[in-house]
Design a protein around this motif. Sequence first.
Motif, PDB file in Angstrom:
ATOM      1  N   PRO A 234       0.830  -1.216   0.000  1.00 58.64           N
ATOM      2  CA  PRO A 234       0.000   0.000   0.000  1.00 58.64           C
ATOM      3  C   PRO A 234       0.859   1.259   0.000  1.00 58.64           C
ATOM      4  N   GLU A 235       0.234   2.357  -0.333  1.00 60.01           N
ATOM      5  CA  GLU A 235       0.952   3.637  -0.227  1.00 60.01           C
ATOM      6  C   GLU A 235       1.139   4.025   1.240  1.00 60.01           C
ATOM      7  N   TYR A 236       0.132   3.712   2.047  1.00 62.56           N
ATOM      8  CA  TYR A 236       0.169   4.112   3.459  1.00 62.56           C
ATOM      9  C   TYR A 236      -0.176   2.932   4.358  1.00 62.56           C
ATOM     10  N   ILE A 237       0.536   2.856   5.479  1.00 62.88           N
ATOM     11  CA  ILE A 237       0.202   1.868   6.505  1.00 62.88           C
ATOM     12  C   ILE A 237      -0.057   2.647   7.789  1.00 62.88           C
ATOM     13  N   VAL A 238      -1.244   2.482   8.334  1.00 62.36           N
ATOM     14  CA  VAL A 238      -1.574   3.159   9.591  1.00 62.36           C
ATOM     15  C   VAL A 238      -1.424   2.133  10.715  1.00 62.36           C
ATOM     16  N   CYS A 239      -0.396   2.301  11.526  1.00 57.62           N
ATOM     17  CA  CYS A 239      -0.195   1.397  12.661  1.00 57.62           C
ATOM     18  C   CYS A 239      -1.025   1.905  13.826  1.00 57.62           C
ATOM     19  N   LEU A 240      -1.851   1.024  14.349  1.00 59.74           N
ATOM     20  CA  LEU A 240      -2.748   1.402  15.439  1.00 59.74           C
ATOM     21  C   LEU A 240      -2.150   0.897  16.741  1.00 59.74           C
ATOM     22  N   GLY A 241      -1.525   1.794  17.469  1.00 64.70           N
ATOM     23  CA  GLY A 241      -0.960   1.429  18.766  1.00 64.70           C
ATOM     24  C   GLY A 241       0.496   1.014  18.688  1.00 64.70           C
ATOM     25  N   ILE A 271       2.360   5.626   9.164  1.00 67.14           N
ATOM     26  CA  ILE A 271       2.091   6.511  10.300  1.00 67.14           C
ATOM     27  C   ILE A 271       1.696   5.642  11.483  1.00 67.14           C
ATOM     28  N   VAL A 272       2.056   6.133  12.648  1.00 70.75           N
ATOM     29  CA  VAL A 272       1.697   5.416  13.879  1.00 70.75           C
ATOM     30  C   VAL A 272       0.758   6.333  14.650  1.00 70.75           C
ATOM     31  N   THR A 273      -0.362   5.784  15.059  1.00 67.02           N
ATOM     32  CA  THR A 273      -1.292   6.595  15.849  1.00 67.02           C
ATOM     33  C   THR A 273      -1.888   5.744  16.961  1.00 67.02           C
ATOM     34  N   TYR A 274      -2.773   6.363  17.735  1.00 70.23           N
ATOM     35  CA  TYR A 274      -3.320   5.668  18.892  1.00 70.23           C
ATOM     36  C   TYR A 274      -4.295   4.579  18.472  1.00 70.23           C
ATOM     37  N   HIS A 275      -4.271   3.488  19.223  1.00 74.75           N
ATOM     38  CA  HIS A 275      -5.176   2.366  18.972  1.00 74.75           C
ATOM     39  C   HIS A 275      -6.602   2.791  19.338  1.00 74.75           C
ATOM     40  N   PRO A 276      -7.591   2.388  18.531  1.00 72.79           N
ATOM     41  CA  PRO A 276      -8.974   2.769  18.856  1.00 72.79           C
ATOM     42  C   PRO A 276      -9.393   2.369  20.276  1.00 72.79           C
ATOM     43  N   ALA A 277      -8.885   1.238  20.777  1.00 72.47           N
ATOM     44  CA  ALA A 277      -9.249   0.842  22.150  1.00 72.47           C
ATOM     45  C   ALA A 277      -8.713   1.878  23.151  1.00 72.47           C
ATOM     46  N   TYR A 278      -7.536   2.396  22.880  1.00 77.44           N
ATOM     47  CA  TYR A 278      -6.968   3.452  23.731  1.00 77.44           C
ATOM     48  C   TYR A 278      -7.827   4.721  23.616  1.00 77.44           C
ATOM     49  N   LEU A 279      -8.285   5.007  22.406  1.00 77.46           N
ATOM     50  CA  LEU A 279      -9.100   6.209  22.199  1.00 77.46           C
ATOM     51  C   LEU A 279     -10.445   6.101  22.921  1.00 77.46           C
TER      52      LEU A 279
END
Length: 303
Positions: A234-241, A271-279
């Motif tokens: 993919p062009e982008y990978i969003v890492c959740l957590g 990109i690395v961002t917060y996991h939905p469970a954390y949110l």
Amino acid sequence: MSDKISPPLDRDQLIMQAAALADHLARAGVQWMPRPNADAVESLKSRFQTVAAAGSAASRAAAPVAKTAPAPVAASSGAPSGGSVGPAKQPPRRPALNPTLLSDHAKPYPGPSLPVVERESELATLATEVAGCQRCPQLVRCRTKTVFGEGNAAARVVFFGEGPGADEDRSGRPFVGKAGQLLTKMIQACKFAREEVYILNTVKCRPPGNRNPEPEEIANCRPYFERQIELIRPEYIVCLGAVSGQSLLDSKLSVGRLRGQFHPYFDSKVIVTYHPAYLLRNPAAKKAAWEDLQMMLRDAGLI
Ligand code: URA
């Protein structure tokens, strides 16, 4: 000051857009597209030199005050920004291409980009292998179903989670519980349908009691998630957590340290961002997560 009609694209802008399109099509599995890189761009430029020179002579004649230098897409490593003082000269030899899209430093994924049907068939074969996997004795004992991942095999964006929870373990599908519902909303806020993206986890079996996966379990699953991502490229990978971000990027940094920038994984932008469970537990962090997604959408030209 501002014209109603946008000025025609100059040669470098056209080539940049063609290169971005070629990259997009190659990632989507179009086979005959040459993979764009700096050399291919240079060769394209020289092939179109004569036509472009004639075109720009004509446009200079039509608009003699058009002195504005073509704006670089972003601060590209080492690309000279060109002098803004003095008469308009030759455009820079190498246009400032999207720096991570065509970066000379990003290592391309190995092997050819497969047509979508072949990706789907390879993913299906891999899913069967995962379903029979016995590598982690405790996870094998506790699991109801393996959770391989799902979505578009030609996705522009992949969302990469940690591991199945109870709902996913029961259904065999990623992100279908409460955190999954929030992830679906995040995907939709990006103006994607859930089916347009691909969703997978670092580990394919539910760690009992919702504990984090052990390093050995991540290592056992690594060939699976690496192959999934390599097929989709993919062009982008969003890492959740942290678990997915640290595993993919081989880092020990926290989400707080990893977020807010692009990291390369082969030639995907991570990109690395917060996991939905954390949110769900910390709604105040939703603003930061949305900023991370917007950074990606801006970069993709989607906002
Ligand atoms: N959390 C994850 O990381 N993945 C899922 O699939 C569900 C919850």
